[in-house]
Motif scaffolding. Sequence first.
Motif, PDB file in Angstrom:
ATOM      1  N   LEU A 102      15.262  19.649  -5.480  1.00  0.00           N
ATOM      2  CA  LEU A 102      15.254  19.565  -6.939  1.00  0.00           C
ATOM      3  C   LEU A 102      14.851  18.184  -7.422  1.00  0.00           C
ATOM      4  N   ASP A 103      15.235  17.161  -6.683  1.00  0.00           N
ATOM      5  CA  ASP A 103      14.894  15.783  -7.031  1.00  0.00           C
ATOM      6  C   ASP A 103      14.843  14.974  -5.748  1.00  0.00           C
ATOM      7  N   LEU A 104      13.919  14.020  -5.693  1.00  0.00           N
ATOM      8  CA  LEU A 104      13.754  13.157  -4.531  1.00  0.00           C
ATOM      9  C   LEU A 104      13.488  11.753  -5.056  1.00  0.00           C
ATOM     10  N   GLN A 105      14.285  10.795  -4.600  1.00  0.00           N
ATOM     11  CA  GLN A 105      14.106   9.404  -4.997  1.00  0.00           C
ATOM     12  C   GLN A 105      14.089   8.543  -3.740  1.00  0.00           C
ATOM     13  N   ILE A 106      13.241   7.516  -3.749  1.00  0.00           N
ATOM     14  CA  ILE A 106      13.183   6.562  -2.638  1.00  0.00           C
ATOM     15  C   ILE A 106      13.391   5.164  -3.202  1.00  0.00           C
ATOM     16  N   TYR A 107      14.291   4.414  -2.573  1.00  0.00           N
ATOM     17  CA  TYR A 107      14.554   3.017  -2.912  1.00  0.00           C
ATOM     18  C   TYR A 107      14.197   2.175  -1.697  1.00  0.00           C
ATOM     19  N   ARG A 108      13.864   0.904  -1.944  1.00  0.00           N
ATOM     20  CA  ARG A 108      13.479   0.008  -0.857  1.00  0.00           C
ATOM     21  C   ARG A 108      14.107  -1.359  -1.043  1.00  0.00           C
ATOM     22  N   THR A 109      14.540  -1.943   0.056  1.00  0.00           N
ATOM     23  CA  THR A 109      14.890  -3.350   0.122  1.00  0.00           C
ATOM     24  C   THR A 109      14.227  -3.893   1.384  1.00  0.00           C
ATOM     25  N   ALA A 110      13.426  -4.941   1.212  1.00  0.00           N
ATOM     26  CA  ALA A 110      12.615  -5.468   2.326  1.00  0.00           C
ATOM     27  C   ALA A 110      11.835  -4.296   2.927  1.00  0.00           C
ATOM     28  N   ASN A 111      12.006  -4.022   4.212  1.00  0.00           N
ATOM     29  CA  ASN A 111      11.277  -2.900   4.801  1.00  0.00           C
ATOM     30  C   ASN A 111      12.158  -1.680   5.064  1.00  0.00           C
ATOM     31  N   ARG A 112      13.399  -1.696   4.599  1.00  0.00           N
ATOM     32  CA  ARG A 112      14.311  -0.550   4.756  1.00  0.00           C
ATOM     33  C   ARG A 112      14.230   0.337   3.520  1.00  0.00           C
ATOM     34  N   MET A 113      14.087   1.639   3.754  1.00  0.00           N
ATOM     35  CA  MET A 113      14.035   2.593   2.647  1.00  0.00           C
ATOM     36  C   MET A 113      15.243   3.515   2.690  1.00  0.00           C
ATOM     37  N   PHE A 114      15.616   3.980   1.515  1.00  0.00           N
ATOM     38  CA  PHE A 114      16.747   4.869   1.322  1.00  0.00           C
ATOM     39  C   PHE A 114      16.285   6.012   0.433  1.00  0.00           C
ATOM     40  N   MET A 115      16.441   7.252   0.895  1.00  0.00           N
ATOM     41  CA  MET A 115      16.006   8.426   0.141  1.00  0.00           C
ATOM     42  C   MET A 115      17.224   9.240  -0.292  1.00  0.00           C
TER      43      MET A 115
ATOM     44  N   GLU B 122       0.829  -1.208   0.000  1.00  0.00           N
ATOM     45  CA  GLU B 122       0.000   0.000   0.000  1.00  0.00           C
ATOM     46  C   GLU B 122       0.861   1.254   0.000  1.00  0.00           C
ATOM     47  N   TYR B 123       1.949   1.236   0.766  1.00  0.00           N
ATOM     48  CA  TYR B 123       2.875   2.377   0.787  1.00  0.00           C
ATOM     49  C   TYR B 123       3.413   2.640  -0.617  1.00  0.00           C
ATOM     50  N   GLU B 124       3.789   1.582  -1.307  1.00  0.00           N
ATOM     51  CA  GLU B 124       4.300   1.748  -2.668  1.00  0.00           C
ATOM     52  C   GLU B 124       3.219   2.280  -3.605  1.00  0.00           C
ATOM     53  N   GLN B 125       1.968   1.878  -3.393  1.00  0.00           N
ATOM     54  CA  GLN B 125       0.876   2.416  -4.214  1.00  0.00           C
ATOM     55  C   GLN B 125       0.744   3.925  -4.020  1.00  0.00           C
ATOM     56  N   TRP B 126       0.885   4.398  -2.778  1.00  0.00           N
ATOM     57  CA  TRP B 126       0.823   5.838  -2.511  1.00  0.00           C
ATOM     58  C   TRP B 126       1.946   6.584  -3.223  1.00  0.00           C
ATOM     59  N   HIS B 127       3.047   5.892  -3.513  1.00  0.00           N
ATOM     60  CA  HIS B 127       4.209   6.531  -4.155  1.00  0.00           C
ATOM     61  C   HIS B 127       4.315   6.220  -5.645  1.00  0.00           C
ATOM     62  N   ALA B 128       3.316   5.556  -6.204  1.00  0.00           N
ATOM     63  CA  ALA B 128       3.326   5.273  -7.639  1.00  0.00           C
ATOM     64  C   ALA B 128       3.212   6.582  -8.423  1.00  0.00           C
ATOM     65  N   LYS B 129       3.699   6.563  -9.633  1.00  0.00           N
ATOM     66  CA  LYS B 129       3.667   7.756 -10.481  1.00  0.00           C
ATOM     67  C   LYS B 129       2.239   8.309 -10.561  1.00  0.00           C
ATOM     68  N   GLY B 130       2.126   9.607 -10.306  1.00  0.00           N
ATOM     69  CA  GLY B 130       0.840  10.277 -10.372  1.00  0.00           C
ATOM     70  C   GLY B 130       0.000  10.180  -9.115  1.00  0.00           C
ATOM     71  N   LYS B 131       0.471   9.462  -8.095  1.00  0.00           N
ATOM     72  CA  LYS B 131      -0.320   9.267  -6.875  1.00  0.00           C
ATOM     73  C   LYS B 131       0.039  10.254  -5.763  1.00  0.00           C
ATOM     74  N   GLY B 132       1.230  10.837  -5.804  1.00  0.00           N
ATOM     75  CA  GLY B 132       1.630  11.778  -4.762  1.00  0.00           C
ATOM     76  C   GLY B 132       0.759  13.022  -4.779  1.00  0.00           C
ATOM     77  N   TRP B 133       0.669  13.689  -3.663  1.00  0.00           N
ATOM     78  CA  TRP B 133      -0.146  14.889  -3.557  1.00  0.00           C
ATOM     79  C   TRP B 133       0.624  16.082  -4.126  1.00  0.00           C
ATOM     80  N   PRO B 134       0.054  16.814  -5.085  1.00  0.00           N
ATOM     81  CA  PRO B 134       0.763  17.941  -5.695  1.00  0.00           C
ATOM     82  C   PRO B 134       1.117  19.039  -4.691  1.00  0.00           C
ATOM     83  N   GLU B 135       0.332  19.201  -3.650  1.00  0.00           N
ATOM     84  CA  GLU B 135       0.620  20.224  -2.635  1.00  0.00           C
ATOM     85  C   GLU B 135       1.890  19.880  -1.861  1.00  0.00           C
ATOM     86  N   VAL B 136       2.125  18.598  -1.659  1.00  0.00           N
ATOM     87  CA  VAL B 136       3.337  18.161  -0.962  1.00  0.00           C
ATOM     88  C   VAL B 136       4.541  18.380  -1.876  1.00  0.00           C
ATOM     89  N   ARG B 137       4.395  18.034  -3.150  1.00  0.00           N
ATOM     90  CA  ARG B 137       5.475  18.252  -4.124  1.00  0.00           C
ATOM     91  C   ARG B 137       5.823  19.737  -4.233  1.00  0.00           C
TER      92      ARG B 137
END
Length: 113
Positions: A43-56, A19-34
């Motif tokens: 300028l750019d923000l990327q999030i990667y995940r392995t198991a339950n650990r995330m890296f931004m 579900e967390y990944e669905q919230w972060h799918a392309k076009g799903k983020g809130w434009p006000e937050v962006r």
Amino acid sequence: MQRFCLALDLKDDPELIAEYEQWHAKGKGWPEVRQNDLKAGILDLQIYRTANRMFMILDTDDEFTFAKKAQLDANNPYVQEWERLMWTFQQPLPWANEGEKWVRMDKIFQFDT
């Protein structure tokens, strides 16, 4: 330009992670937050995940500070609501300070050029 790397854990539950990944799918983020992030100098923000650990990875302009970002976040009701929603999926790293979510990482290596 500045670059910051941060880490955070998700709750170790496959359904919550999906579900967390669905919230972060392309076009799903809130434009006000962006827009708030852009205003803070991100300028750019990327999030990667392995198991339950995330890296931004945050790439920012030279004027970006985490204090400025925190102030903008605190005054934006959309960001506050987004953070409350995301916290239902997230959990602090074991070594995080009280109230700390994303923990800044230290760079320990880079190719010599």
